[in-house]
Design an enzyme around this catalytic site. Structure first.
Site, PDB file in Angstrom:
ATOM      1  N   TYR A 114      -8.262   7.885  19.921  1.00 58.63           N
ATOM      2  CA  TYR A 114      -7.288   8.732  20.625  1.00 58.63           C
ATOM      3  C   TYR A 114      -6.914   9.932  19.756  1.00 58.63           C
ATOM      4  CZ  TYR A 114      -2.813  10.397  22.343  1.00 58.63           C
ATOM      5  OH  TYR A 114      -1.786  11.203  22.755  1.00 58.63           O
TER       6      TYR A 114
ATOM      7  N   THR B  13      -0.677  15.454  19.544  1.00 64.03           N
ATOM      8  CA  THR B  13       0.009  14.195  19.249  1.00 64.03           C
ATOM      9  C   THR B  13       0.175  13.974  17.752  1.00 64.03           C
ATOM     10  OG1 THR B  13      -0.251  11.786  19.335  1.00 64.03           O
ATOM     11  CG2 THR B  13      -2.263  13.063  19.462  1.00 64.03           C
TER      12      THR B  13
HETATM   13  N1  UFG Z   1       6.532  -1.873  19.532  1.00 65.27           N
HETATM   14  C1  UFG Z   1       6.927  -3.182  19.522  1.00 65.27           C
HETATM   15  N2  UFG Z   1       6.813  -3.904  20.661  1.00 65.27           N
HETATM   16  C2  UFG Z   1       6.330  -3.364  21.830  1.00 65.27           C
HETATM   17  C3  UFG Z   1       5.937  -2.014  21.835  1.00 65.27           C
HETATM   18  C4  UFG Z   1       6.053  -1.287  20.655  1.00 65.27           C
HETATM   19  O1  UFG Z   1       7.361  -3.718  18.481  1.00 65.27           O
HETATM   20  O2  UFG Z   1       6.239  -4.077  22.829  1.00 65.27           O
HETATM   21  C5  UFG Z   1       6.648  -1.074  18.307  1.00 65.27           C
HETATM   22  C6  UFG Z   1       5.314  -0.568  17.794  1.00 65.27           C
HETATM   23  O3  UFG Z   1       4.694  -1.511  16.969  1.00 65.27           O
HETATM   24  C7  UFG Z   1       5.754   0.688  17.049  1.00 65.27           C
HETATM   25  C8  UFG Z   1       6.973   1.174  17.826  1.00 65.27           C
HETATM   26  O4  UFG Z   1       7.408   0.056  18.591  1.00 65.27           O
HETATM   27  O5  UFG Z   1       6.173   0.340  15.758  1.00 65.27           O
HETATM   28  C9  UFG Z   1       6.626   2.311  18.779  1.00 65.27           C
HETATM   29  O6  UFG Z   1       5.478   1.912  19.528  1.00 65.27           O
HETATM   30  P1  UFG Z   1       4.999   2.733  20.814  1.00 65.27           P
HETATM   31  O7  UFG Z   1       3.845   1.971  21.390  1.00 65.27           O
HETATM   32  O8  UFG Z   1       6.171   3.016  21.676  1.00 65.27           O
HETATM   33  O9  UFG Z   1       4.529   4.113  20.230  1.00 65.27           O
HETATM   34  P2  UFG Z   1       3.502   4.429  19.044  1.00 65.27           P
HETATM   35  O10 UFG Z   1       4.331   4.831  17.874  1.00 65.27           O
HETATM   36  O11 UFG Z   1       2.499   3.382  18.832  1.00 65.27           O
HETATM   37  O12 UFG Z   1       2.690   5.606  19.706  1.00 65.27           O
HETATM   38  C10 UFG Z   1       3.189   6.874  19.840  1.00 65.27           C
HETATM   39  C11 UFG Z   1       2.595   7.521  21.078  1.00 65.27           C
HETATM   40  C12 UFG Z   1       1.120   7.673  20.915  1.00 65.27           C
HETATM   41  C13 UFG Z   1       0.821   8.379  19.623  1.00 65.27           C
HETATM   42  C14 UFG Z   1       1.473   7.667  18.466  1.00 65.27           C
HETATM   43  C15 UFG Z   1       1.292   8.387  17.179  1.00 65.27           C
HETATM   44  O13 UFG Z   1       2.885   6.747  22.203  1.00 65.27           O
HETATM   45  O14 UFG Z   1       0.609   8.423  21.994  1.00 65.27           O
HETATM   46  O15 UFG Z   1       2.859   7.583  18.706  1.00 65.27           O
HETATM   47  O16 UFG Z   1       1.432   7.482  16.130  1.00 65.27           O
HETATM   48  F1  UFG Z   1      -0.503   8.363  19.397  1.00 65.27           F
END
Ligand code: UFG
Length: 324
Positions: A141, A117
């Protein structure tokens, strides 16, 4: 040749299973169905129900099916949950993975593809981020996934196995023909949440922060369609068999979209839904974009599903299918 897929009833594992089966590979899935779904199991694959932490079960499975490759997806993957329940994350993502690796080595399996990841990078100081940037995970994680990467490449250095670790950026979308998709109801992923909100499963979508140091103030991520990611796995496996793709590879498109751009795509594709501006979420880096040069040099790969509206559309169609 038989491929053992751990977590084949889960989101990414089920897509990779389809890609393997569609090109005629023999697939055995092991999954404990803790987050995976029985209905996502393809009948063309053989299925062993159980945990990758169960050494006796693994030994029986390797002896019965004699796989020549392991593709390892079975893991816990929710960042905030990992902060609340670190011991469970270390158990599944590192300790159980060690049991799997030991069994694979014991059975003489030559090739191992690991679902890693971008969370191993933590908050990189610049983007795009290359594999040479030293990992600095900022949550259990990322740390638990990175620890197994280290274990895997220590084993490789001792000539025990030939691995590839694929560091996924933001995986999204669903099989365009509707055979599988992201089915975890509590998923926190932006594209999934947008689709659920458009379908009325959630009352509104909250933007986690509009004051980030980015062009429009919202976080930027590299969204990769899960079917393109599945295709990467097949090509990496081919490369391992041809002795050419061992190592660590970023998996993304090398293109960033902001949260607002993803929401605009979702509003175009899914229709109107309620969007609210909220506070930052703990642990989010402002931007995370893959440097994909190593991957593109290693395999002959042309993304087929990179269009953002297409990514959102396939996620939305899957969500509609599983929403009752
Ligand atoms: N976001 C929102 N609202 C939501 C959900 C997400 O604004 O309801 C934003 C988050 O703050 C982030 C972006 O959308 O800025 C993407 O968020 P995600 O939760 O879709 O994904 P992440 O970037 O947090 O996580 C992903 C993978 C993880 C991994 C990570 C590495 O899902 O498994 O990237 O940084 F660990």
């Amino acid at each position: 040749m038989t491929v053992l897929v751990t977590g084949g009833a889960g989101y990414i594992g089920s897509h990779v299973t389809l890609a393997l089966l569609d090109r005629g590979e023999d697939v055995v899935i092991i999954d404990d169905l803790s987050t995976g779904r029985r209905e996502l199991l393809d009948p063309r694959a053989r299925f062993v129900e159980g945990s990758i932490g169960d050494r006796a079960l693994l030994e029986r499975t390797f002896a019965s099916f004699a796989p020549t490759a392991v593709m390892h997806f079975a893991a816990r993957t929710v960042v905030p949950e990992s902060v609340a329940r670190p011991i469970e994350y270390w158990a599944t993502n590192t300790v159980f993975a060690h049991t799997l690796l030991r069994a694979a080595i014991g059975a003489g399996v030559p090739h191992f593809v690991y679902s890693s990841t971008a969370a191993v990078y933590g908050e990189p100081s610049s983007n795009p981020v290359a594999e040479s940037v030293p990992p600095q995970p900022i949550n259990p994680y990322g740390a638990s996934k990175h620890a197994f990467e280290r274990m895997l490449f220590d084993a490789a250095d001792a000539d025990l196995i030939v691995p590839a670790a694929l560091r996924y950026f933001n995986v999204a979308g669903a099989d365009p023909t509707g055979r599988t998709g992201q089915s975890t109801p509590q998923a926190t992923h932006l594209v999934k949440v947008a689709a659920q909100t458009a379908l009325g499963t959630r009352p509104h979508l909250e933007i986690y922060g509009t004051d980030w140091d980015t062009a429009d103030g919202t976080c930027v991520r590299d969204y990769i369609h899960v079917s393109d990611l599945a295709d990467i796995h097949v090509r990496i496996l081919d490369g391992l068999r041809a002795d050419s793709t061992t190592g660590v590879f970023n998996c993304g498109y090398g293109t960033g979209y902001s949260v607002r751009e993803v929401i605009d795509a979702a509003l175009r594709v899914c229709g109107a839904f309620d969007v609210r501006e909220g506070a930052r979420r703990a642990g989010d880096p402002a931007s995370l974009i893959a440097d994909t040069r190593r991957l593109r040099a290693a395999i002959d790969w042309q993304p087929q599903h990179a269009d953002l509206d297409h990514i959102v559309r396939t996620a939305f169609e899957w969500e509609r299918r599983i929403t009752h």
